[in-house]
Design a protein around this motif. Structure first.
Motif, mmCIF file in Angstrom:
data_model
loop_
_atom_site.group_PDB
_atom_site.id
_atom_site.type_symbol
_atom_site.label_atom_id
_atom_site.label_comp_id
_atom_site.label_asym_id
_atom_site.label_seq_id
_atom_site.Cartn_x
_atom_site.Cartn_y
_atom_site.Cartn_z
ATOM 1 N N CYS A 21 -0.305 4.680 -12.432
ATOM 2 C CA CYS A 21 0.545 3.983 -11.462
ATOM 3 C C CYS A 21 0.135 2.522 -11.313
ATOM 4 C CB CYS A 21 0.496 4.706 -10.114
ATOM 5 S SG CYS A 21 1.467 6.233 -10.108
ATOM 6 N N ARG A 22 -1.148 2.258 -11.384
ATOM 7 C CA ARG A 22 -1.590 0.866 -11.320
ATOM 8 C C ARG A 22 -1.147 0.087 -12.552
ATOM 9 N NH1 ARG A 22 -7.701 1.956 -8.869
ATOM 10 N NH2 ARG A 22 -7.091 1.887 -6.664
ATOM 11 N N LYS A 23 -1.151 0.739 -13.705
ATOM 12 C CA LYS A 23 -0.707 0.068 -14.929
ATOM 13 C C LYS A 23 0.777 -0.265 -14.858
ATOM 14 C CE LYS A 23 -0.944 0.495 -19.972
ATOM 15 N NZ LYS A 23 -1.426 1.332 -21.098
ATOM 16 N N LYS A 74 0.833 -1.193 0.000
ATOM 17 C CA LYS A 74 0.000 0.000 0.000
ATOM 18 C C LYS A 74 0.876 1.255 0.000
ATOM 19 C CE LYS A 74 -4.002 -2.054 0.150
ATOM 20 N NZ LYS A 74 -4.927 -1.983 -1.012
ATOM 21 N N LEU A 76 -3.809 7.772 -10.843
ATOM 22 C CA LEU A 76 -4.001 6.482 -10.187
ATOM 23 C C LEU A 76 -3.977 5.346 -11.207
ATOM 24 C CD1 LEU A 76 -4.638 5.000 -7.533
ATOM 25 C CD2 LEU A 76 -7.069 5.411 -7.982
ATOM 26 N N ASP A 77 -4.656 5.534 -12.331
ATOM 27 C CA ASP A 77 -4.685 4.490 -13.363
ATOM 28 C C ASP A 77 -3.281 4.221 -13.922
ATOM 29 O OD1 ASP A 77 -7.415 4.320 -13.057
ATOM 30 O OD2 ASP A 77 -7.894 5.536 -14.820
ATOM 31 N N GLY A 113 1.053 -2.000 -10.511
ATOM 32 C CA GLY A 113 0.065 -2.887 -9.916
ATOM 33 C C GLY A 113 -0.907 -2.167 -8.988
ATOM 34 N N ASP A 114 -1.866 -2.930 -8.498
ATOM 35 C CA ASP A 114 -2.943 -2.377 -7.677
ATOM 36 C C ASP A 114 -2.486 -2.292 -6.216
ATOM 37 O OD1 ASP A 114 -5.311 -1.476 -6.706
ATOM 38 O OD2 ASP A 114 -6.413 -3.349 -6.974
ATOM 39 N N ARG A 115 -1.700 -1.269 -5.920
ATOM 40 C CA ARG A 115 -1.156 -1.131 -4.575
ATOM 41 C C ARG A 115 -1.255 0.319 -4.079
ATOM 42 N NH1 ARG A 115 2.924 -3.991 -4.389
ATOM 43 N NH2 ARG A 115 2.791 -4.956 -6.435
ATOM 44 N N PHE A 116 -2.118 1.108 -4.694
ATOM 45 C CA PHE A 116 -2.158 2.532 -4.390
ATOM 46 C C PHE A 116 -3.485 2.937 -3.757
ATOM 47 C CE2 PHE A 116 0.764 1.881 -7.890
ATOM 48 C CZ PHE A 116 1.894 2.528 -7.426
ATOM 49 N N ARG A 117 -3.392 3.876 -2.819
ATOM 50 C CA ARG A 117 -4.575 4.455 -2.191
ATOM 51 C C ARG A 117 -4.571 5.956 -2.450
ATOM 52 N NH1 ARG A 117 -6.103 5.842 4.038
ATOM 53 N NH2 ARG A 117 -4.278 7.160 3.734
#
Length: 350
Positions: free
Chosen positions: A169-171, A151, A166-167, A174-178
């Protein structure tokens, strides 16, 4: 995606390995040119730890070459190099070319946005509360990655591009962002300065003598109480700006998957279950040289703007300045530029 990584130290090498393993093209730029000499000569980037393998990132010979054609730009070097890199990038960035600051320090995103505004250029400036990877450079072309954080808090300037940031950084990672509420919130979410202050202050002679010492083993109950007291100032400052940020205890719990407990107890659990992570064996370390002027000092200044007392942050600045025989406040080259052109509580909230 082609990603320009500005820097060539531990954070940059780790980011390059991570991105390459996940199918992206990383290009490293060393401002001095020295840190990429081995890679430019043909050596592979060798990663061990959480990511194991050999990778072949590109090496740019100039800032312009690194930025050319990059789908995203990652600033991944110590905070004392951020202004130099931002000054080099600002005249070259294309409109809309996203910049990720890993990790955000000393309100640097505000500084970069002002440089770009002078050109009439807008780009998404994405600030991370901390590095995604905890790593240590172990040689001219080698890095050891100790942790991949699950996280990380994120904010984007301007705010209307928050979802785009956000999109992206996830690309990439990975899906680790809040997502948090604005750049000020992410600035107050970085817990490294407080953590490193307590550890470095309590273990300073070990560092100066070059001893090998484990960080979890030496974050004792007393050091944990000091750390939580420093953290209480950060939390009070966030509240004064109407913001809610994670506590240090929550940060440790989410990062390492341990129960939310007093930090001394958490460190004892980590010492018993995790491989030893050694602390600095020199006083020439980012724990002080970076985190005191670019971590403690900005929060003390924010406390002044918000009318919040920050005695432990101020004391850390004064004590480390005395230990090193220098004024660490003079090392920060970003904050004076911001205050010179105007910095107020209302501006930060806006």
């Amino acid at each position: 995606m082609r990603v320009a990584i500005m820097g060539a130290g531990a954070a940059a090498f780790a980011a390059a390995a991570f991105l390459a393993e996940n199918g992206h093209d990383a290009v490293l730029w060393s401002p001095s040119g020295k840190s990429t000499e081995a890679l430019a000569a043909g050596a592979p980037l060798v990663s061990e730890g959480k990511i194991t393998g050999e990778f072949r990132p590109g090496v740019a010979q100039s800032c312009e070459a690194a930025l050319h054609g990059a789908d995203a730009v990652v600033i991944a070097l110590p905070a004392n190099g951020h202004k130099h890199v931002m000054d080099a990038m600002a005249p070259l960035l294309s409109p809309g070319q996203p910049v990720i600051i890993s990790s955000h320090a000393s309100l640097g995103a505000f500084y970069l946005s002002r440089l770009l505004a002078a050109r009439g250029v807008e780009v998404p400036i994405i600030a991370l509360s901390t590095t995604i990877l905890r790593s240590r450079r172990t040689g001219p072309n080698t890095v050891k990655i100790a942790t991949i954080r699950s996280k990380v808090d994120i904010a984007t300037l301007p705010r209307r591009l928050a979802q785009d940031g956000l999109d992206l950084c996830r690309k990439l990672f990975g899906d680790r962002f809040r997502a948090v509420d604005g750049l000020l919130a992410v600035s107050l979410s970085n817990v490294n300065p407080q953590s490193h202050m307590a550890l470095a202050l309590a273990n300073f002679t070990r560092m100066e003598k070059g001893e090998a010492w484990g960080q979890s083993e030496n974050l004792t109950m007393a050091v944990g109480r000091l750390l939580e007291a420093i953290d209480a100032e950060r939390l009070a400052l966030a509240a004064a700006f109407g913001l809610t940020v994670r506590t240090m205890r929550e940060h440790y719990s989410l990062t390492y998957g341990v129960p939310d407990a007093p930090l001394g107890e958490t460190s004892r659990m980590l010492a018993e279950t995790q491989p030893t992570t050694l602390g600095p064996a020199t006083i020439d370390t980012r724990y002080t040289l970076e985190d005191v002027p670019f971590g403690l000092l900005p929060l003390a200044e924010l406390g002044r703007l918000a009318g919040v007392a920050m005695p432990l942050h101020q004391a850390g600045l004064a004590i480390f300045s005395a230990l090193y025989g220098r004024d660490f406040a003079e090392d920060n080259d970003i904050l004076p530029e911001l205050t010179r052109t105007g910095l107020s509580r209302d501006q930060l909230l806006a």
